[in-house]
Scaffold this active site. Structure first.
Site: not given
Ligand code: ASP
Length: 342
Positions: A15, A167
């Site tokens: 993200t 976690t």
């Molecule tokens: N779906 C994303 C990932 O794990 C969520 C994030 O980056 O926090 O790549």
């Protein structure tokens, strides 16, 4: 901070570097150079930052051992030239990658800090800037020209954790991670509060060794009341299956049904490794504390003690990948290799 400290920033995706696809509205990864443009604050840090990126940044749900090997390779080939490494990674599987990297690096004498964010770096309310800037600051910490942190860590929302103890616990809050059975190593407030007595230490006398093979013939199986014999046996009989992380109840308890114990005993006799971890968010496995776990101990189930499931499954893949001798496997698994269990 030492002005000559050199940090390598490795962007894998997640993200933190995503933007909204205007047609679909979904978040997708974009070019890493744009990420740096979005954080001019990085230039204010008193350290030199160089960057490397996955050719195709990924959502961390697509991570697999080949990506862990790529990240470890990027760190290994730049190990001598840099003082610390910050890996930008999606939060979804960050704890798995942190655990895997911790096992891969033997004699690590420099910090490897994974971080990411819940909101993209360009978002007005983003958590990315604090996470990234503080992760770099911590990775830059030096004492007598030696790195202060010499382990694989995860930094998120004001806390630095031992990576293989973490976690992901929340898909929405900025406070997305916890370390249920080991305290945070550093807390960030007005000052960085270093809990040095909790750190792994390494004087750097031995050369870094990078282990880069994993065996993925493994599975995680969560116990639940009502699990049927046919489903359980079918899983145990998967061709080439070599190991199972069994998420049991409470302090490592499971059903004492005859079919269950018989199936497990047979699997162990056939050379499969069964690791017992608790499905409780906090606490440890203690086989023998209850009658319902004594039998597991007797038949040779491995205790994952207070390991997270993420640490247990990556350790299982790692030890199988190292061709650990079957007669030593249980002892090695039950030994803390990188501070992953108490
Ligand atoms: N779906 C994303 C990932 O794990 C969520 C994030 O980056 O926090 O790549």
């Amino acid at each position: 901070m030492n002005s000559r400290t050199k940090i390598l920033l490795i962007y894998t995706g997640g993200t933190i570097g995503m933007q909204k696809d205007l047609s679909s509205g979904a978040l997708k990864a974009f070019n890493f150079s744009k990420l740096l443009q979005k954080i001019p604050e990085l230039k204010q840090l008193d350290c030199e930052i160089e960057t490397l990126s996955f050719e195709t940044p990924i959502d961390s749900s697509d991570m697999n051992p080949s990506h862990w090997i790529s990240i470890a390779g990027m760190i290994q080939s730049n190990y001598a030239a840099f003082d610390g490494f910050v890996v930008l990674h999606g939060s979804d599987t960050m704890s798995y990658t942190a655990s895997a990297l911790s096992f891969m690096f033997e004699n690590l004498a420099k910090p490897v800090i994974l971080t990411g964010s819940q909101l993209p770096i360009g978002d007005l309310r983003t958590d990315a800037k604090e996470n990234l800037i503080t992760a770099i600051q911590i990775a830059s910490l030096q004492q007598n020209n030696n790195a202060v942190i010499t382990e694989v860590c995860l930094y998120f929302e004001y806390k630095l954790y031992r990576g293989n103890r973490t976690t992901k616990i929340n898909s929405e809050n900025f406070n997305a991670f916890c370390s249920p059975n080991y305290p945070a190593l550093v807390e960030s407030g007005v000052h960085l509060n270093l809990k040095s007595d909790l750190f792994l230490t390494n004087d750097g006398a031995k050369d870094l060794i990078v282990h880069d093979s994993f065996d993925t013939n493994v599975v995680i199986l969560k116990m639940f009341p009502g699990m049927s014999e046919s489903v359980f046996s079918a899983i145990l009989n998967i061709p080439n299956l070599k190991g199972i992380v069994l998420e049991t109840y409470g302090a490592g308890n499971a059903t004492t049904d005859e079919w269950f114990i018989k199936a497990l005993t047979q699997a162990i006799a056939n050379g499969k490794h069964i690791v017992n971890v608790t499905q409780c968010p906090t606490g440890t496995v203690n086989m023998g504390q209850y009658e319902t776990s004594s039998i597991l101990k007797q038949i040779g189930v491995i205790s994952g003690k207070d390991s997270t499931t993420e640490a247990a499954i990556t350790k299982l893949m790692f030890l199988l990948g190292q061709n650990t001798a079957p007669n030593h496997f249980k002892t090695v698994f039950e030994t803390s290799l990188r501070g992953e269990m108490t």
